[in-house]
Design an enzyme around this catalytic site. Structure first.
Site, mmCIF file in Angstrom:
data_model
loop_
_atom_site.group_PDB
_atom_site.id
_atom_site.type_symbol
_atom_site.label_atom_id
_atom_site.label_comp_id
_atom_site.label_asym_id
_atom_site.label_seq_id
_atom_site.Cartn_x
_atom_site.Cartn_y
_atom_site.Cartn_z
ATOM 1 N N GLU A 39 26.382 4.443 -0.718
ATOM 2 C CA GLU A 39 25.469 3.299 -0.896
ATOM 3 C C GLU A 39 25.472 2.461 0.369
ATOM 4 O O GLU A 39 26.515 2.079 0.872
ATOM 5 C CB GLU A 39 25.900 2.469 -2.111
ATOM 6 C CG GLU A 39 25.179 1.145 -2.273
ATOM 7 C CD GLU A 39 23.658 1.245 -2.289
ATOM 8 O OE1 GLU A 39 23.107 2.021 -3.101
ATOM 9 O OE2 GLU A 39 23.001 0.545 -1.475
ATOM 10 N N LYS A 40 24.260 2.166 0.874
ATOM 11 C CA LYS A 40 24.187 1.474 2.170
ATOM 12 C C LYS A 40 24.131 -0.042 2.038
ATOM 13 O O LYS A 40 24.398 -0.765 2.980
ATOM 14 C CB LYS A 40 22.987 1.965 2.975
ATOM 15 C CG LYS A 40 21.651 1.580 2.416
ATOM 16 C CD LYS A 40 20.533 1.912 3.395
ATOM 17 C CE LYS A 40 19.199 1.438 2.839
ATOM 18 N NZ LYS A 40 18.087 1.740 3.696
ATOM 19 N N GLY A 186 -1.229 -9.863 -4.772
ATOM 20 C CA GLY A 186 -0.966 -8.699 -5.625
ATOM 21 C C GLY A 186 -0.587 -9.133 -7.024
ATOM 22 O O GLY A 186 0.482 -9.708 -7.228
ATOM 23 N N GLY A 187 -1.466 -8.844 -7.966
ATOM 24 C CA GLY A 187 -1.246 -9.267 -9.362
ATOM 25 C C GLY A 187 -0.779 -8.127 -10.237
ATOM 26 O O GLY A 187 -1.166 -8.016 -11.395
ATOM 27 N N ARG A 277 5.213 -0.687 -3.811
ATOM 28 C CA ARG A 277 6.492 -0.268 -3.230
ATOM 29 C C ARG A 277 6.375 1.147 -2.691
ATOM 30 O O ARG A 277 5.555 1.929 -3.173
ATOM 31 C CB ARG A 277 7.591 -0.372 -4.295
ATOM 32 C CG ARG A 277 7.781 -1.822 -4.758
ATOM 33 C CD ARG A 277 8.902 -1.962 -5.764
ATOM 34 N NE ARG A 277 10.208 -1.623 -5.240
ATOM 35 C CZ ARG A 277 10.973 -2.436 -4.520
ATOM 36 N NH1 ARG A 277 10.566 -3.654 -4.219
ATOM 37 N NH2 ARG A 277 12.164 -2.042 -4.095
ATOM 38 N N HIS A 449 13.040 -9.675 -43.221
ATOM 39 C CA HIS A 449 12.127 -10.820 -43.247
ATOM 40 C C HIS A 449 12.928 -12.097 -43.083
ATOM 41 O O HIS A 449 14.004 -12.203 -43.656
ATOM 42 C CB HIS A 449 11.395 -10.849 -44.592
ATOM 43 C CG HIS A 449 10.487 -12.029 -44.730
ATOM 44 N ND1 HIS A 449 9.273 -12.114 -44.090
ATOM 45 C CD2 HIS A 449 10.634 -13.189 -45.429
ATOM 46 C CE1 HIS A 449 8.702 -13.272 -44.403
ATOM 47 N NE2 HIS A 449 9.503 -13.931 -45.206
HETATM 48 C C1 LIG Z 1 11.129 -7.914 -8.476
HETATM 49 C C2 LIG Z 1 11.295 -6.629 -9.245
HETATM 50 C C3 LIG Z 1 11.371 -6.663 -10.625
HETATM 51 C C4 LIG Z 1 11.555 -5.489 -11.341
HETATM 52 N N1 LIG Z 1 11.614 -5.569 -12.701
HETATM 53 C C5 LIG Z 1 11.815 -4.446 -13.420
HETATM 54 C C6 LIG Z 1 11.928 -4.510 -14.829
HETATM 55 O O1 LIG Z 1 11.846 -5.565 -15.434
HETATM 56 N N2 LIG Z 1 12.156 -3.342 -15.492
HETATM 57 C C7 LIG Z 1 12.249 -2.146 -14.849
HETATM 58 O O2 LIG Z 1 12.456 -1.135 -15.518
HETATM 59 N N3 LIG Z 1 12.126 -2.058 -13.506
HETATM 60 C C8 LIG Z 1 11.922 -3.179 -12.786
HETATM 61 N N4 LIG Z 1 11.829 -3.092 -11.420
HETATM 62 C C9 LIG Z 1 11.864 -1.762 -10.787
HETATM 63 C C10 LIG Z 1 13.316 -1.269 -10.673
HETATM 64 O O3 LIG Z 1 14.068 -2.199 -9.929
HETATM 65 C C11 LIG Z 1 13.343 0.096 -10.020
HETATM 66 O O4 LIG Z 1 12.495 0.986 -10.721
HETATM 67 C C12 LIG Z 1 14.746 0.661 -10.008
HETATM 68 O O5 LIG Z 1 15.627 -0.183 -9.300
HETATM 69 C C13 LIG Z 1 14.746 2.066 -9.374
HETATM 70 O O6 LIG Z 1 16.028 2.573 -9.390
HETATM 71 P P1 LIG Z 1 16.485 3.659 -8.315
HETATM 72 O O7 LIG Z 1 17.868 4.022 -8.689
HETATM 73 O O8 LIG Z 1 15.463 4.702 -8.208
HETATM 74 O O9 LIG Z 1 16.471 2.909 -6.915
HETATM 75 P P2 LIG Z 1 16.989 1.516 -6.361
HETATM 76 O O10 LIG Z 1 17.310 0.547 -7.417
HETATM 77 O O11 LIG Z 1 15.970 1.127 -5.338
HETATM 78 O O12 LIG Z 1 18.348 1.899 -5.660
HETATM 79 C C14 LIG Z 1 18.391 2.733 -4.546
HETATM 80 C C15 LIG Z 1 19.681 2.469 -3.789
HETATM 81 O O13 LIG Z 1 19.792 3.433 -2.755
HETATM 82 C C16 LIG Z 1 20.301 2.821 -1.582
HETATM 83 N N5 LIG Z 1 19.892 3.652 -0.441
HETATM 84 C C17 LIG Z 1 18.624 3.884 -0.015
HETATM 85 N N6 LIG Z 1 18.640 4.757 1.016
HETATM 86 C C18 LIG Z 1 19.938 5.066 1.250
HETATM 87 C C19 LIG Z 1 20.600 5.910 2.180
HETATM 88 N N7 LIG Z 1 19.916 6.650 3.070
HETATM 89 N N8 LIG Z 1 21.954 5.979 2.136
HETATM 90 C C20 LIG Z 1 22.663 5.264 1.239
HETATM 91 N N9 LIG Z 1 22.084 4.441 0.325
HETATM 92 C C21 LIG Z 1 20.736 4.360 0.323
HETATM 93 C C22 LIG Z 1 19.685 1.430 -1.610
HETATM 94 O O14 LIG Z 1 20.464 0.512 -0.862
HETATM 95 C C23 LIG Z 1 19.702 1.113 -3.112
HETATM 96 O O15 LIG Z 1 20.874 0.419 -3.487
HETATM 97 C C24 LIG Z 1 11.665 -4.257 -10.662
HETATM 98 C C25 LIG Z 1 11.585 -4.205 -9.268
HETATM 99 C C26 LIG Z 1 11.412 -5.373 -8.557
HETATM 100 C C27 LIG Z 1 11.341 -5.314 -7.064
#
Ligand SMILES: Cc1cc2nc3c(=O)[nH]c(=O)nc-3n(C[C@H](O)[C@H](O)[C@H](O)COP(=O)(O)OP(=O)(O)OC[C@H]3O[C@@H](n4cnc5c(N)ncnc54)[C@H](O)[C@@H]3O)c2cc1C
Length: 470
Positions: A39-40, A186-187, A277, A449
């Site tokens: 994890e970075k 962006g909505g 994203r 209920h």
């Molecule tokens: C403001 C906001 C609100 C959100 N609200 C919701 C919600 O209410 N419900 C919901 O379901 N989703 C929500 N999401 C979306 C959700 O956060 C993502 O879908 C989810 O985090 C994806 O998980 P993931 O494990 O794919 O990646 P991430 O959570 O993006 O994690 C990826 C990890 O990989 C690490 N990484 C990347 N590249 C490397 C590398 N080369 N080497 C080592 N580490 C690396 C990153 O540092 C990160 O920690 C929201 C997103 C945002 C931005």
């Protein structure tokens, strides 16, 4: 591999400790694998650190403030103008909410004997990666299996470089004060949720949306309720608005945009850009592997999350489908199972989606239009929250619940909720869609209920042709 660098051998490696990666790590460890996570930046990923969780914390704070202000209807009098100390709100969000959860994930990884390596992973080939640390030192690893879970990052648009008063969602979550004026470009669901939160916290918000409708993934009659509540909060929503440029000075930012060919501008303290994203699949050496990418940069996978490289899996925001944490959780478990030799497969029939606006919106399965497009003959049955005793006693009657079921068997293929508690209520419908239950199953299930959940049974009664409270 660097000359003189001895590769360390590992069994299962996972790149990224977000919802996809950390859940995959725990499941793989539970299934007997020796797991190493790279994890970075932050354990817990976007979701726990700068996504789902902190956004919900700010939304809750906004609701609390509004509840205090709106409590006169309950006979609560002499409430002086409540004052928000936003620094305390932010401290609570960062330390009592985010730190607590990320600390919990770190503990779980430790408990499952998962090795966590800090650094950024770069692929060298189908069984080798190198982890680089900030100080330019690195370590090469050879792995038997790899799960890539690197997530996504905000898209930047021309004229809106993230800097100072122009922020992405991460910056938007960490503003030092509640802006008097906030422009949200962006909505979609992230922009709309944070626009609502800041409006509840006292900001005047302008949403600039490029398409004709905010929240394009939700049906019009659901979005209409959010637009009404935005109007009540004083939020200005401009659709078909193309953001052109931003100019910052010491006191604020001027955002220029175009509607119907006419250029206009709006002045704000901050401009938050939430236009989408991008998957984190570039810049990590995937070209040195057999992993294949789509033209949108997503990794191509089969039903288990296996990429074109036999021993490399990909999950979460970097593969097709909605970019949601619970989808990443599910894919992580499936990939971990596949590596452990289990017969697992991803099933996307009932992935719920929730938007934490006012009112909350939630969907699962198909809408009526989607079902018809898929060749199904379906009907809808609706029940309003205005007919629900619990909603009335909460003074929260706006909205409706809708079931989509087949005309012949009454099989439930989808549901939509706009109203109080939608985010929790949708889970019952996920079970119904996933289990191919029919409307009779729901109608005959006794619901407690008075609860909001009774709208489900009531709508099923409507579908059966025997409505009670409508
Ligand atoms: C403001 C906001 C609100 C959100 N609200 C919701 C919600 O209410 N419900 C919901 O379901 N989703 C929500 N999401 C979306 C959700 O956060 C993502 O879908 C989810 O985090 C994806 O998980 P993931 O494990 O794919 O990646 P991430 O959570 O993006 O994690 C990826 C990890 O990989 C690490 N990484 C990347 N590249 C490397 C590398 N080369 N080497 C080592 N580490 C690396 C990153 O540092 C990160 O920690 C929201 C997103 C945002 C931005």
């Amino acid at each position: 591999m660097v000359v003189g660098d001895f590769a360390e051998e590992r069994d299962t490696m996972i790149v990224g400790a977000g919802p996809g990666g950390y859940v995959a790590a725990i499941r793989a460890a539970e299934l007997g694998q020796k797991v190493t996570v790279v994890e970075k930046e932050y354990v817990g990923g976007v979701c726990l650190n700068v996504g789902c969780i902190p956004s919900k914390a700010l939304i809750s704070a906004g609701h609390r403030l509004q509840e205090v202000k709106d409590s006169k209807i309950f006979g609560i009098k002499n409430i002086q103008d409540p004052v928000l100390d936003f620094k305390t709100t932010q401290d609570w969000k960062d330390h009592q909410v985010v730190d607590r959860l990320t600390g919990g994930v770190k503990m779980l990884l430790k408990k499952h004997k998962v090795e966590v390596v800090e650094g950024e992973a770069y692929m060298h080939d189908n069984h080798t990666l190198r982890v680089m640390n900030g100080d330019h030192t690195g370590q090469t690893y050879k792995f038997k299996h790899l799960i890539i879970a690197t997530g996504s990052r905000p898209v930047e648009i021309p004229g809106f470089k993230f800097n100072g008063r122009v922020v992405d969602s991460t910056g938007g979550l960490n503003l030092p004060e509640v802006p008097k004026e906030l422009v949200v470009i962006g909505g979609g669901y992230i922009g709309s949720e944070l626009a609502g939160a800041y409006a509840n916290l006292g900001a005047h918000v302008t949403i600039l949306e490029g398409t004709p409708q905010i929240l394009p993934n939700f049906e019009k009659d659901m979005v209409k309720l959010v637009l009404k509540s935005f109007k009540d909060k004083g939020v200005t929503v401009v659709t078909n608005a193309m953001a052109k440029n931003s100019e910052q000075d010491d006191n604020g930012v001027t955002v220029t945009y175009e509607v119907d060919g006419k250029e206009q501008s709006v002045r704000a303290d901050y401009c938050m850009v939430t236009v989408g994203r991008r998957p984190n699949t570039d810049d990590m050496g995937l070209e040195y592997t057999d992993v294949k990418l789509t033209d949108r940069g997503l990794i191509e996978v089969d039903q288990q999350g296996r990429t074109a490289a036999q021993d490399i899996f990909a999950i979460g925001d970097i593969v097709a489908g909605p970019a949601l944490a619970h989808k990443a959780f599910a894919e992580g478990k499936v990939a971990a199972g596949a590596i452990s030799g289990k017969k697992t497969a991803n099933d996307y029939v009932s992935v719920p989606a929730v938007c934490f606006t006012d009112p909350e919106l939630a969907t699962v399965g198909m809408t009526k239009a989607e079902a018809e497009k898929a060749g199904l003959s379906v009907t809808t049955s609706k029940f309003p929250f205005a007919g629900n005793g619990r909603a009335i006693s909460l003074n929260s009657m706006e909205g409706f619940f809708r079931l989509v079921s087949t005309k012949d068997e009454g099989t439930i293929v989808g549901a939509q909720i706009a109203g109080p508690g939608a985010s929790d209520l949708i889970s019952e419908l996920s079970v119904a869609v996933n289990g191919s239950m029919n409307v009779e199953d729901l109608a005959l299930t006794i619901h407690p209920h008075p609860t909001l959940g009774e709208v489900v049974q009531e709508a099923a009664d409507v579908a059966m042709g025997y409505p009670t409270h409508i």
